[in-house]
Motif scaffolding. Structure first.
Motif, PDB file in Angstrom:
ATOM      1  N   SER A  80       0.372   5.592   0.705  1.00  0.00           N
ATOM      2  CA  SER A  80      -0.437   6.607   0.875  1.00  0.00           C
ATOM      3  C   SER A  80       0.074   7.818   0.538  1.00  0.00           C
ATOM      4  CB  SER A  80      -0.615   6.718   2.506  1.00  0.00           C
ATOM      5  OG  SER A  80      -1.143   8.140   2.847  1.00  0.00           O
TER       6      SER A  80
ATOM      7  N   ALA B 100       9.717  12.611   9.044  1.00  0.00           N
ATOM      8  CA  ALA B 100       8.733  13.368   8.412  1.00  0.00           C
ATOM      9  C   ALA B 100       9.024  14.311   7.239  1.00  0.00           C
ATOM     10  CB  ALA B 100       7.717  13.680   9.449  1.00  0.00           C
TER      11      ALA B 100
ATOM     12  N   CYS C 262      -3.948   4.937  -1.650  1.00  0.00           N
ATOM     13  CA  CYS C 262      -4.961   5.752  -1.320  1.00  0.00           C
ATOM     14  C   CYS C 262      -5.922   6.460  -2.285  1.00  0.00           C
ATOM     15  CB  CYS C 262      -4.679   6.925   0.064  1.00  0.00           C
ATOM     16  SG  CYS C 262      -3.289   8.186  -1.025  1.00  0.00           S
TER      17      CYS C 262
ATOM     18  N   LEU D 117       3.171   1.412   3.151  1.00  0.00           N
ATOM     19  CA  LEU D 117       4.126   2.793   3.078  1.00  0.00           C
ATOM     20  C   LEU D 117       3.319   4.002   3.479  1.00  0.00           C
ATOM     21  CD1 LEU D 117       6.966   3.763   2.566  1.00  0.00           C
ATOM     22  CD2 LEU D 117       6.483   4.166   0.080  1.00  0.00           C
ATOM     23  N   GLY D 118       3.363   4.469   4.587  1.00  0.00           N
ATOM     24  CA  GLY D 118       2.283   5.602   5.230  1.00  0.00           C
ATOM     25  C   GLY D 118       0.856   5.082   5.217  1.00  0.00           C
ATOM     26  N   GLY D 119       0.078   6.094   5.644  1.00  0.00           N
ATOM     27  CA  GLY D 119      -1.404   5.858   5.655  1.00  0.00           C
ATOM     28  C   GLY D 119      -1.845   5.061   6.850  1.00  0.00           C
ATOM     29  N   ASN D 120      -3.145   4.581   6.753  1.00  0.00           N
ATOM     30  CA  ASN D 120      -3.771   3.948   7.948  1.00  0.00           C
ATOM     31  C   ASN D 120      -4.693   3.035   7.249  1.00  0.00           C
ATOM     32  OD1 ASN D 120      -4.797   3.139  10.277  1.00  0.00           O
ATOM     33  ND2 ASN D 120      -5.873   5.320  10.804  1.00  0.00           N
TER      34      ASN D 120
ATOM     35  N   ARG E 278       1.451  10.974   1.117  1.00  0.00           N
ATOM     36  CA  ARG E 278       2.236  11.608   1.822  1.00  0.00           C
ATOM     37  C   ARG E 278       3.840  11.186   1.549  1.00  0.00           C
ATOM     38  NH1 ARG E 278       1.197  14.178   7.526  1.00  0.00           N
ATOM     39  NH2 ARG E 278      -0.651  15.009   7.325  1.00  0.00           N
TER      40      ARG E 278
ATOM     41  N   LYS F 213       3.181   8.187  12.798  1.00  0.00           N
ATOM     42  CA  LYS F 213       2.301   8.236  13.852  1.00  0.00           C
ATOM     43  C   LYS F 213       1.732   6.919  14.188  1.00  0.00           C
ATOM     44  CE  LYS F 213       2.105  12.631  15.274  1.00  0.00           C
ATOM     45  NZ  LYS F 213       0.988  13.613  15.309  1.00  0.00           N
TER      46      LYS F 213
ATOM     47  N   VAL G 158       9.204   6.588  10.733  1.00  0.00           N
ATOM     48  CA  VAL G 158       9.837   7.378   9.606  1.00  0.00           C
ATOM     49  C   VAL G 158      10.146   8.714   9.817  1.00  0.00           C
ATOM     50  CG1 VAL G 158       8.926   6.072   7.773  1.00  0.00           C
ATOM     51  CG2 VAL G 158       7.943   7.920   8.339  1.00  0.00           C
TER      52      VAL G 158
ATOM     53  N   TYR H  91       0.717  -1.168   0.012  1.00  0.00           N
ATOM     54  CA  TYR H  91      -0.052   0.001   0.110  1.00  0.00           C
ATOM     55  C   TYR H  91       0.856   1.315   0.103  1.00  0.00           C
ATOM     56  CZ  TYR H  91      -3.581   3.500   1.793  1.00  0.00           C
ATOM     57  OH  TYR H  91      -4.436   4.476   2.020  1.00  0.00           O
TER      58      TYR H  91
ATOM     59  N   ARG I 146     -15.299  14.934   6.009  1.00  0.00           N
ATOM     60  CA  ARG I 146     -14.245  15.163   6.814  1.00  0.00           C
ATOM     61  C   ARG I 146     -14.696  16.253   7.599  1.00  0.00           C
ATOM     62  NH1 ARG I 146     -12.599  12.983   2.393  1.00  0.00           N
ATOM     63  NH2 ARG I 146     -10.675  12.066   2.513  1.00  0.00           N
TER      64      ARG I 146
ATOM     65  N   CYS J 250     -10.139   7.773  -3.881  1.00  0.00           N
ATOM     66  CA  CYS J 250     -10.276   9.226  -3.656  1.00  0.00           C
ATOM     67  C   CYS J 250     -10.370   9.856  -5.356  1.00  0.00           C
ATOM     68  CB  CYS J 250      -8.698   9.706  -3.338  1.00  0.00           C
ATOM     69  SG  CYS J 250      -8.497  11.471  -3.032  1.00  0.00           S
TER      70      CYS J 250
ATOM     71  N   MET K 167     -14.261  15.374  -3.654  1.00  0.00           N
ATOM     72  CA  MET K 167     -14.900  13.896  -3.425  1.00  0.00           C
ATOM     73  C   MET K 167     -16.533  13.915  -3.641  1.00  0.00           C
ATOM     74  SD  MET K 167     -12.447  11.938  -2.683  1.00  0.00           S
ATOM     75  CE  MET K 167     -11.486  13.049  -3.943  1.00  0.00           C
TER      76      MET K 167
ATOM     77  N   ALA L  81      -9.094   3.560   6.723  1.00  0.00           N
ATOM     78  CA  ALA L  81      -9.643   4.292   5.552  1.00  0.00           C
ATOM     79  C   ALA L  81     -10.678   3.388   4.540  1.00  0.00           C
ATOM     80  CB  ALA L  81      -8.629   4.759   4.531  1.00  0.00           C
TER      81      ALA L  81
ATOM     82  N   ASN M  76     -17.466   4.544   8.178  1.00  0.00           N
ATOM     83  CA  ASN M  76     -16.950   3.353   7.360  1.00  0.00           C
ATOM     84  C   ASN M  76     -17.437   2.081   7.574  1.00  0.00           C
ATOM     85  OD1 ASN M  76     -15.531   5.610   6.894  1.00  0.00           O
ATOM     86  ND2 ASN M  76     -13.763   4.316   5.853  1.00  0.00           N
TER      87      ASN M  76
HETATM   88  N1  LIG Z   1     -16.031   6.470   4.057  1.00  0.00           N
HETATM   89  C1  LIG Z   1     -14.763   7.210   3.735  1.00  0.00           C
HETATM   90  N2  LIG Z   1     -13.907   6.654   3.507  1.00  0.00           N
HETATM   91  C2  LIG Z   1     -12.781   7.297   3.038  1.00  0.00           C
HETATM   92  C3  LIG Z   1     -12.648   8.569   2.306  1.00  0.00           C
HETATM   93  C4  LIG Z   1     -14.132   9.216   2.461  1.00  0.00           C
HETATM   94  O1  LIG Z   1     -14.289  10.311   2.159  1.00  0.00           O
HETATM   95  N3  LIG Z   1     -15.165   8.465   3.048  1.00  0.00           N
HETATM   96  N4  LIG Z   1     -11.853   9.167   1.660  1.00  0.00           N
HETATM   97  C5  LIG Z   1     -10.761   8.429   1.329  1.00  0.00           C
HETATM   98  C6  LIG Z   1      -9.611   9.222   0.867  1.00  0.00           C
HETATM   99  S1  LIG Z   1     -10.070  10.617  -0.287  1.00  0.00           S
HETATM  100  C7  LIG Z   1      -8.418   8.837   1.160  1.00  0.00           C
HETATM  101  S2  LIG Z   1      -7.089   9.648   0.697  1.00  0.00           S
HETATM  102  C8  LIG Z   1      -7.987   7.663   1.991  1.00  0.00           C
HETATM  103  C9  LIG Z   1      -6.733   8.004   3.044  1.00  0.00           C
HETATM  104  O2  LIG Z   1      -6.280   7.067   3.251  1.00  0.00           O
HETATM  105  P1  LIG Z   1      -4.818   7.004   3.996  1.00  0.00           P
HETATM  106  O3  LIG Z   1      -3.951   7.668   3.421  1.00  0.00           O
HETATM  107  O4  LIG Z   1      -4.459   5.868   4.435  1.00  0.00           O
HETATM  108  O5  LIG Z   1      -5.031   7.466   5.457  1.00  0.00           O
HETATM  109  P2  LIG Z   1      -4.518   8.798   6.170  1.00  0.00           P
HETATM  110  O6  LIG Z   1      -5.274   9.090   7.332  1.00  0.00           O
HETATM  111  O7  LIG Z   1      -4.153  10.029   5.611  1.00  0.00           O
HETATM  112  O8  LIG Z   1      -2.983   8.303   7.206  1.00  0.00           O
HETATM  113  C10 LIG Z   1      -2.503   8.930   8.229  1.00  0.00           C
HETATM  114  C11 LIG Z   1      -1.268   8.062   8.783  1.00  0.00           C
HETATM  115  O9  LIG Z   1      -0.274   8.516   7.927  1.00  0.00           O
HETATM  116  C12 LIG Z   1       0.941   8.445   8.313  1.00  0.00           C
HETATM  117  N5  LIG Z   1       1.932   9.308   7.880  1.00  0.00           N
HETATM  118  C13 LIG Z   1       1.774  10.614   7.921  1.00  0.00           C
HETATM  119  N6  LIG Z   1       2.781  11.717   7.481  1.00  0.00           N
HETATM  120  C14 LIG Z   1       3.591  10.483   7.122  1.00  0.00           C
HETATM  121  C15 LIG Z   1       4.801  10.595   6.312  1.00  0.00           C
HETATM  122  O10 LIG Z   1       5.130  11.797   5.915  1.00  0.00           O
HETATM  123  N7  LIG Z   1       5.295   9.287   5.818  1.00  0.00           N
HETATM  124  C16 LIG Z   1       4.854   8.205   6.328  1.00  0.00           C
HETATM  125  N8  LIG Z   1       5.374   6.842   6.073  1.00  0.00           N
HETATM  126  N9  LIG Z   1       3.627   8.172   7.027  1.00  0.00           N
HETATM  127  C17 LIG Z   1       3.138   9.308   7.174  1.00  0.00           C
HETATM  128  C18 LIG Z   1       0.464   8.477   9.632  1.00  0.00           C
HETATM  129  O11 LIG Z   1       1.118   7.474  10.471  1.00  0.00           O
HETATM  130  C19 LIG Z   1      -1.005   8.668  10.065  1.00  0.00           C
HETATM  131  O12 LIG Z   1      -1.345   8.113  11.114  1.00  0.00           O
HETATM  132  O13 LIG Z   1      -9.328   7.338   2.897  1.00  0.00           O
HETATM  133  C20 LIG Z   1     -10.288   7.313   2.054  1.00  0.00           C
HETATM  134  N10 LIG Z   1     -11.376   6.663   2.884  1.00  0.00           N
END
Ligand SMILES: Nc1nc2c(c(=O)[nH]1)N[C@H]1C(S)=C(S)[C@@H](COP(=O)(O)OP(=O)(O)OC[C@H]3O[C@@H](n4cnc5c(=O)[nH]c(N)nc54)[C@H](O)[C@@H]3O)O[C@H]1N2
Ligand SMILES: Nc1nc2c(c(=O)[nH]1)N[C@H]1C(S)=C(S)[C@@H](COP(=O)(O)OP(=O)(O)OC[C@H]3O[C@@H](n4cnc5c(=O)[nH]c(N)nc54)[C@H](O)[C@@H]3O)O[C@H]1N2
Ligand SMILES: [Mo]
Length: 760
Positions: A155, A509, A181, A460-463, A157, A490, A507, A153, A647, A185, A365, A467, A728
């Motif tokens: 994300s 930041a 991600c 690689l990043g994200g949650n 950032r 985090k 990592v 995966y 959001r 999106c 979105m 999500a 979700n």
């Molecule tokens: N029901 C519903 N679900 C959705 C959405 C919705 O509108 N409704 N939106 C969707 C969308 S648009 C998206 S983009 C996804 C998001 O999904 P993700 O991108 O997976 O989620 P984030 O919450 O942005 O990830 C946050 C984590 O990223 C890590 N992080 C932060 N900065 C960095 C960095 O610089 N490097 C690394 N390696 N890690 C870092 C931290 O540990 C933080 O806890 O969710 C989706 N899910």
């Protein structure tokens, strides 16, 4: 208590202004980083500094001394926080205990400081050294009977260099399993735009805002999610340019806004009216609205008015007759019913469009997360084509991307359906056989986990687990894996909902410095308008044991690929070498990449439709028909409402900064249900009452969330809204856009289950 509730106090001030200034100061103070954070803010988005880690909206061409916004400051403050998650923290909490904590609580514990491994005996994370962590990953990956059993995966950032190496490592390993991600999106942009205009990106740049004659802002909560774009909206309004906002929720910043950077406006408590026309659309009503506007244009054209750009249509497009036939066949009553907008207003907006010689159509979105999201994006293109609004100054299609480098990650090879040309190029440059079959996107990755086919997940990043849709089933699927790895800044949900074995890898930041044996290293980022810029952190890393993402990818590759001849060790030390390979794989796009990045202003990637070149199979811009007026399938249940998961102002995706949502007037609670008074009274519900929601999907699975407080809100009838990610569990994995497979998170069919507990 009609209409009122202690948790709901409508925000009467303009958005931005002193409210935003106060919130910025407060967040820096709370994270105990007032001086450090303020110092870092001075370098954010400045030449030679680092790119804001929050959203993907570009920096202005005309620089302000302080170029950040409230939510950028929040993102930075939470990244630069003084709080730390240490080995003592993990010693003090079992993972089961951490699982009971909220997302906000996990986030508030601060930055991860050293690699940790899950110990099933104690149900705790225990320290592991980096070498052992990579050895464990290598063992699992090499032990799989097929490379397709691992999910990699990304994300948004993650910077370009790390994403590029990640794409090389995964392909050398032998799969295209790239859940990303953006699959949840703007995938409807990436898949919907290419058949229409030949490229899956927007066609505008920042200077287009200076000369545009009309702006449409559709399905996007600008003041919260891309606050720097408010500057462009304010400037446009000051020039007298009409702004049409289309949204089922009258988002505060789209109505009135005070620029925190505007000293006079701040001092005089002034503001700028943003939307000259607010279209209170029915949720999912955009298709009918677009067709209504097109119908007006065709009618006026038939009456002899010069409202269509016939030259553009003849020279540059295909499919005009089909689109005209489709639109003319729609009946006005139906258009009004399906859009929820009166014919008079549709005609008025069409008039705004006709008067403008250059129109930009921006969207978020609210357009993409529907069952026909990709095709809806194509309908937006149809509307633009009719007046030649692509490939001229001040005009174009403008997807507003989310994560700060989500577009760059895709550009650098994160793609579950790569072109054969890209794979040929990768093979030529690196000398291994690249896997040719498509891999898994986010939805397919979850499905493969649910089916027991996937065994390893590395993020690689994200949650990821928080999500994705279908929370409960996704959690269960994640727990069934052999190994889960989170490469993060985090602590978050995916660390506590984990596989049999699990690793947390901390990592460095975006705002922090990366120093290797070759000296300080810069990264690069691509914004929403295809501009690539170098990014250099200025702060000390959160802990000496945090590693750069690039190094983590390289060491993982060396552990997983025993016979590799790729220069991983050298890449980890010298990022210029990575960029040389990026140039080799993408010779046109990244020609002279290292040199070009020396320009602090960055450079724009080529977007052929800007000069009316269309890299489509027809070599033209294509009008594409989406029959009918609905973007979502019908549901036969007269109690049905459509739920948009959105959001708040105080979150970044799954990161919850606080439980407030200032501009929507919600305080101290995220478990709320925004509902129109008409729908509320029709269901006999009281404001403040706690209710549950249940999804109507018909696959035999019960999806339900309880404990939502009912609030009267001016959301359009038939729609309700609540917060992502708490809701979700209601989103079925298979409720998605047909083409891109993006979860249709803005239109979940639900029913309110009342009388679950008393009003509070
Ligand atoms: N029901 C519903 N679900 C959705 C959405 C919705 O509108 N409704 N939106 C969707 C969308 S648009 C998206 S983009 C996804 C998001 O999904 P993700 O991108 O997976 O989620 P984030 O919450 O942005 O990830 C946050 C984590 O990223 C890590 N992080 C932060 N900065 C960095 C960095 O610089 N490097 C690394 N390696 N890690 C870092 C931290 O540990 C933080 O806890 O969710 C989706 N899910
Ligand atoms: N501060 C902050 N900034 C962020 C993020 C964040 O969480 N916090 N997330 C980042 C990410 S990854 C992304 S993708 C973007 C997301 O930014 P946005 O696209 O603004 O995302 P959402 O908040 O999910 O909701 C968008 C809007 O769509 C509207 N909407 C819902 N259904 C419909 C519909 O049928 N038609 C129309 N016209 N509108 C509709 C909602 O009312 C809401 O105003 O922001 C990025 N920036
Ligand atoms: Mo996103």
């Amino acid at each position: 208590m009609k209409g009122k509730h202690p948790k709901y106090r409508p925000y009467k001030q303009p958005a931005g202004g002193w409210g935003a200034a106060a919130a910025t100061a407060k967040v820096l103070m709370q994270q105990s980083v007032l001086t450090k954070g303020s110092r870092a803010l001075l370098s954010m988005n400045q030449p030679g500094g680092f790119k804001c880690p929050s959203c993907a909206f570009p920096d202005p061409d005309k620089r302000q001394t302080l170029e950040f916004c409230e939510n950028g400051a929040k993102a930075l403050a939470f990244e630069a926080t003084k709080r730390r998650v240490t080995r003592e923290f993990f010693q003090a909490h079992t993972v089961s205990a951490l699982r009971d904590k909220s997302d906000h609580w996990l986030e508030m514990q601060g930055r991860l400081t050293e690699p940790m491994r899950y110990d099933p005996g104690s149900d705790k994370y225990v320290p592991v050294n980096w070498d052992d962590a990579f050895a464990l990953i290598g063992r699992h990956l090499r032990g799989l009977d097929s490379p397709h059993r691992a999910e990699f995966y990304t994300s948004g950032r993650t910077p370009n260099e790390a994403a590029f190496l990640w794409s090389v490592m995964v392909r050398e390993f032998g799969t295209n399993n790239f859940p990303d991600c953006s699959n949840m999106c703007h995938e409807p942009t990436s898949r919907g735009l290419p058949p229409a205009i030949g490229i899956g990106k927007g066609t505008c740049r920042m200077d287009d805002f200076d000369v545009t004659e009309a702006l449409f802002v559709i399905g996007q909560n600008t003041g919260t999610n891309s606050p720097r774009m408010m500057t462009n909206l304010v400037e446009a309004r000051k020039r007298g340019i009409p702004i049409v906002a289309i949204n089922p929720m009258p988002e505060r910043a789209l109505i009135e806004f005070t620029s925190p950077q505007d000293v006079v406006q701040m001092a005089t408590f002034g503001h700028t009216d943003i939307a000259s026309e607010f279209v209170h659309i029915r949720l999912g009503g955009d298709l009918a609205f677009f067709k209504g506007m097109m119908k007006v244009l065709f009618e006026r054209d038939a009456a002899g008015e010069q409202v269509l750009d016939h030259d553009f249509i003849a020279t540059h497009t295909t499919g005009f007759d089909a689109i005209r036939a489709d639109v003319e066949a729609q009946d006005w009553d139906e258009i009004v019913a399906h859009s929820g907008v009166g014919e008079d207003q549709i005609r008025r907006v069409a008039e705004v469009y006709v008067r403008s010689k250059a129109t930009m159509l921006c969207y978020g979105m609210g357009l993409t997360q529907h069952q026909r999201g990709s095709q809806l994006v194509q309908q937006a293109c149809n509307l633009l084509f009719l007046r030649g609004n692509i490939g001229k100054p001040g005009a174009g299609i403008v997807p507003i991307r989310g994560h700060s480098n989500v577009q760059g990650d895709r550009t650098c090879g994160i793609d579950d359906q790569p072109s054969q040309q890209l794979l040929d190029s990768v093979e030529k440059v690196f000398g291994f056989a690249a896997p040719r079959q498509p891999g898994h996107n986010a939805r397919r990755a979850v499905a493969a986990m649910m089916a027991g086919e996937a065994r390893v997940f590395i993020g690689l990043g994200g949650n990821f687990v928080r999500a994705v849709p279908d929370t409960e089933r996704s959690y269960a699927a994640m727990r069934g894996l052999d190994l889960t790895v989170g490469i993060n800044t985090k602590l978050n949900r995916q660390h506590v909902v984990h596989g049999r074995e699990a690793l947390i890898l901390p990592v460095i930041a975006r705002s922090e410095t990366i120093v290797t044996s070759k000296g300080e290293q810069a990264l690069s980022i691509e914004d929403s308008m295809s501009k690539v810029t170098a990014s250099r952190g200025v702060l000390e890393p959160a802990s000496p044991d945090c590693r750069p993402e690039v190094e983590i990818v390289c060491r993982m590759a060396m552990a997983a690929l025993p016979r590799t001849t790729t220069g991983w060790a050298a890449f980890a030390e010298d990022y210029d070498l990575i960029r040389d390979k990026m140039e080799a794989v993408y010779p046109e796009m990244f020609a002279r990449l290292n040199e070009k990045l020396k320009n602090p202003e960055g450079f724009h990637l080529d977007v052929p439709p800007r000069r009316r070149e269309w890299p489509t199979p027809t070599a033209k811009a294509n009008f594409l028909v989406l029959p009918g007026l609905e973007v979502n399938d019908g549901v036969s249940d007269d109690r049905m409402l459509r739920l948009a998961t959105i959001r708040s102002h105080d979150q970044f995706n799954t990161t919850v900064y606080s439980n407030n949502d200032r501009y929507r007037g919600v305080w101290g609670d995220r478990m709320v249900l925004f509902i129109n008074e008409i729908d509320r009274t029709a269901r006999g519900l009281r404001v403040g009452q706690k209710v549950g929601l249940e999804t109507i999907f018909g696959d035999g699975i019960t999806r339900r969330v309880d404990g939502l407080t009912v609030l009267d809100y001016p959301i359009s009838p038939g729609a309700v809204a609540g917060y992502y990610p708490e809701l979700n569990p209601l989103l079925p994995l298979d409720y998605r856009d047909a083409i891109s497979e993006t979860p249709a998170a803005k239109s979940i069919p639900v029913r309110v289950i009342s009388d679950v507990g008393a009003p509070d």
